[in-house]
Design an enzyme around this catalytic site. Structure first.
Site: not given
Length: 118
Positions: A13-16, A92
């Site tokens: 996943l996007h690391d946010d 995502f």
């Protein structure tokens, strides 16, 4: 004879923090649309879990003998509800650097089994 098969697949996943929380929220009980859950079950997938560690996802999937991933992809491609879910999730998800072109969830290879050890 049990012809069930276990599949272990990986995706990032996007690391946010907000995106990670939103992704988890979409996967809560009742989160995925009924059409998505129906597609999974009708394909011969007997159980599916997604596990998370940081931005890494691990899918554990058990399928029956009648599971055909190519047929599932074709049915999903023709289902507008499943496609809407996939577009939402794509926002995502981040493909693994070594993923082949067009592959989202990367299959793994088992390299150890305690059952096979002396």
């Amino acid at each position: 004879m049990n012809l069930a098969m276990r599949h272990i697949l990986l995706l990032d996943l996007h690391d946010d923090p907000e995106a990670l929380a939103a992704y988890r929220h979409w996967h809560r009980p009742g989160g995925p649309p009924a059409a998505v859950n129906r597609s999974i079950r009708e394909a011969g997938i007997e159980s599916m879990e997604i596990w998370q560690a940081g931005d890494r996802l691990v899918m554990v999937m058990e399928t029956g003998a009648d599971f055909d991933p190519d047929a599932k992809r074709a049915r999903d491609a023709a289902d507008p509800d499943v496609q809407a879910w996939e577009r939402l999730m794509d926002g995502f998800q981040r493909r693994l650097a070594f993923a082949p072109e067009g592959v989202k969830w990367v299959p793994t290879e088992r390299i150890y089994s305690l059952d096979e050890q002396p």
